[in-house]
Design an enzyme around this catalytic site. Structure first.
Site, PDB file in Angstrom:
ATOM      1  N   ASN A 270      -5.526   2.607 -12.985  1.00 54.94           N
ATOM      2  CA  ASN A 270      -4.449   1.836 -12.313  1.00 54.94           C
ATOM      3  C   ASN A 270      -3.298   2.434 -12.535  1.00 54.94           C
ATOM      4  O   ASN A 270      -2.835   3.291 -13.557  1.00 54.94           O
ATOM      5  CB  ASN A 270      -4.664   0.336 -13.304  1.00 54.94           C
ATOM      6  CG  ASN A 270      -3.825  -0.697 -12.693  1.00 54.94           C
ATOM      7  OD1 ASN A 270      -3.406  -0.723 -11.599  1.00 54.94           O
ATOM      8  ND2 ASN A 270      -3.203  -1.260 -13.437  1.00 54.94           N
TER       9      ASN A 270
ATOM     10  N   GLY B  13       0.786  -1.328  -0.083  1.00 59.06           N
ATOM     11  CA  GLY B  13       0.099  -0.036   0.211  1.00 59.06           C
ATOM     12  C   GLY B  13       0.823   1.330  -0.043  1.00 59.06           C
ATOM     13  O   GLY B  13       0.155   2.197   0.438  1.00 59.06           O
TER      14      GLY B  13
ATOM     15  N   GLU C 298       6.063   6.339  -9.323  1.00 60.95           N
ATOM     16  CA  GLU C 298       4.825   6.129  -9.014  1.00 60.95           C
ATOM     17  C   GLU C 298       4.013   7.209  -7.901  1.00 60.95           C
ATOM     18  O   GLU C 298       3.008   7.476  -8.074  1.00 60.95           O
ATOM     19  CB  GLU C 298       4.636   4.770  -8.431  1.00 60.95           C
ATOM     20  CG  GLU C 298       5.061   3.814  -9.454  1.00 60.95           C
ATOM     21  CD  GLU C 298       4.877   2.464  -9.182  1.00 60.95           C
ATOM     22  OE1 GLU C 298       3.600   2.041  -8.598  1.00 60.95           O
ATOM     23  OE2 GLU C 298       5.424   1.478  -9.141  1.00 60.95           O
TER      24      GLU C 298
ATOM     25  N   HIS D 201       0.794   1.209 -13.283  1.00 53.01           N
ATOM     26  CA  HIS D 201       1.673   0.065 -13.668  1.00 53.01           C
ATOM     27  C   HIS D 201       3.279   0.395 -13.629  1.00 53.01           C
ATOM     28  O   HIS D 201       3.364   1.587 -14.071  1.00 53.01           O
ATOM     29  CB  HIS D 201       1.182  -0.545 -15.078  1.00 53.01           C
ATOM     30  CG  HIS D 201       1.896  -1.713 -15.376  1.00 53.01           C
ATOM     31  ND1 HIS D 201       1.564  -3.107 -14.933  1.00 53.01           N
ATOM     32  CD2 HIS D 201       3.044  -1.798 -16.266  1.00 53.01           C
ATOM     33  CE1 HIS D 201       2.304  -3.888 -15.693  1.00 53.01           C
ATOM     34  NE2 HIS D 201       3.220  -3.181 -16.369  1.00 53.01           N
TER      35      HIS D 201
ATOM     36  N   ASN E  90       1.349   3.154  -2.612  1.00 53.28           N
ATOM     37  CA  ASN E  90       0.633   4.097  -3.370  1.00 53.28           C
ATOM     38  C   ASN E  90      -0.554   4.531  -2.646  1.00 53.28           C
ATOM     39  O   ASN E  90      -0.977   5.982  -2.743  1.00 53.28           O
ATOM     40  CB  ASN E  90       0.294   3.227  -4.728  1.00 53.28           C
ATOM     41  CG  ASN E  90       1.455   3.342  -5.752  1.00 53.28           C
ATOM     42  OD1 ASN E  90       1.648   4.213  -6.323  1.00 53.28           O
ATOM     43  ND2 ASN E  90       2.101   2.251  -5.960  1.00 53.28           N
TER      44      ASN E  90
HETATM   45  C1  GRF Z   1       3.144  -0.656  -7.846  1.00 56.63           C
HETATM   46  O1  GRF Z   1       4.513  -0.970  -8.039  1.00 56.63           O
HETATM   47  C2  GRF Z   1       2.017  -0.654  -8.832  1.00 56.63           C
HETATM   48  O2  GRF Z   1       2.679   0.000  -9.886  1.00 56.63           O
HETATM   49  C3  GRF Z   1       1.809  -2.094  -9.085  1.00 56.63           C
HETATM   50  O3  GRF Z   1       1.741  -2.768  -7.852  1.00 56.63           O
HETATM   51  C4  GRF Z   1       2.594  -2.233  -6.986  1.00 56.63           C
HETATM   52  C5  GRF Z   1       1.565  -1.741  -5.664  1.00 56.63           C
HETATM   53  O4  GRF Z   1       2.707  -1.340  -4.739  1.00 56.63           O
HETATM   54  N1  GRF Z   1       0.337  -2.055  -9.636  1.00 56.63           N
HETATM   55  P1  GRF Z   1       2.112  -0.718  -3.274  1.00 56.63           P
HETATM   56  O5  GRF Z   1       1.119  -1.941  -2.693  1.00 56.63           O
HETATM   57  O6  GRF Z   1       1.288   0.461  -3.519  1.00 56.63           O
HETATM   58  O7  GRF Z   1       3.431  -0.504  -2.478  1.00 56.63           O
END
Ligand code: GRF
Length: 213
Positions: free
Chosen positions: A106, A11, A178, A108, A13
């Site tokens: 989403n 989590g 990200e 990626h 992000n």
């Molecule tokens: C991220 O690298 C995102 O790009 C991918 O999954 C990962 C999630 O990481 N879809 P986190 O759980 O947000 O740390």
């Protein structure tokens, strides 16, 4: 904007989105965190911010359509108007994708359409980038459609690949990108600055943020 975040993992992000909401950089409220597994670290982050969460494992439902209905009920309960997938390890049921058409993003960890699609998640993405000898990778925020990683691209940012990279070192270089790119993409929707024209996403008055790596 009443935002739900779907997450299966640590989590980070989700955390970046919560932080951006708190500072006002993202004019939105995270009103629900939805996971398919109670083991997701994202749930602890949601709890620490007082965000209600729901754990909905598909195996708890008799049919895929019942699973989709449960997700939609949860989103309705929280009056969610936008969804951010942030490390959600399942394909979102078609009924949910349809209900949130143009309202679901989403993120990626590559420059799509390279190194995306089924099975391309987490470490697998970075392994494939290195195995291919690509010189650049990056992060992509895109709209969610029924095909994995195929939706119209909202924002992208490149990240260099170095000769001595490992999947972990590359992941570590991409992750902070990200964490700025995703809240920024969500802000554009919250400010109603995004027009979707087929595969092309047009953004009103947009000067792209550029980070230095
Ligand atoms: C991220 O690298 C995102 O790009 C991918 O999954 C990962 C999630 O990481 N879809 P986190 O759980 O947000 O740390």
């Amino acid at each position: 904007m009443r935002l739900a975040v779907f997450a299966s993992g640590g989590g980070t992000n989700l955390q970046a989105i919560l932080d951006a909401c708190r500072t006002g950089d993202l004019p939105a409220d995270v009103v629900a965190c939805i996971s398919n597994t109670s083991a997701a670290g994202a749930l602890d982050r949601a709890q620490a911010h007082g965000v209600p969460s729901a754990v909905l494992p598909p195996a708890d439902f008799d049919t895929p359509s019942a699973f989709g209905d449960a997700l939609l009920d949860t989103l309705d309960q929280h009056r969610v108007d936008f969804v951010a997938l942030a490390g959600y390890m399942l394909k979102v049921p078609k009924s949910v994708v349809a209900a949130y058409r143009h309202r679901m993003l989403n993120i990626h960890p590559s420059l799509l359409p390279a190194f995306g699609g089924k099975g391309m998640y987490g470490r697998h993405v970075h392994e494939a980038v290195l195995a291919h000898g690509a010189h650049w990778s990056g992060a992509t925020v895109h709209l969610v459609t029924d095909e994995y990683d195929q939706g119209p691209i909202v924002l992208q940012e490149p990240v260099p690949v170095y000769a001595d990279d490992t999947p972990s070192s590359l992941a570590e270089r991409i992750q902070p990108v990200e964490h700025t790119l995703y809240p920024e993409a969500l802000r554009l929707f919250a400010e109603d600055r995004v027009r979707i024209d087929g595969r092309t996403v047009r953004i009103d008055d947009y000067a792209p943020h550029r980070s230095s790596h």
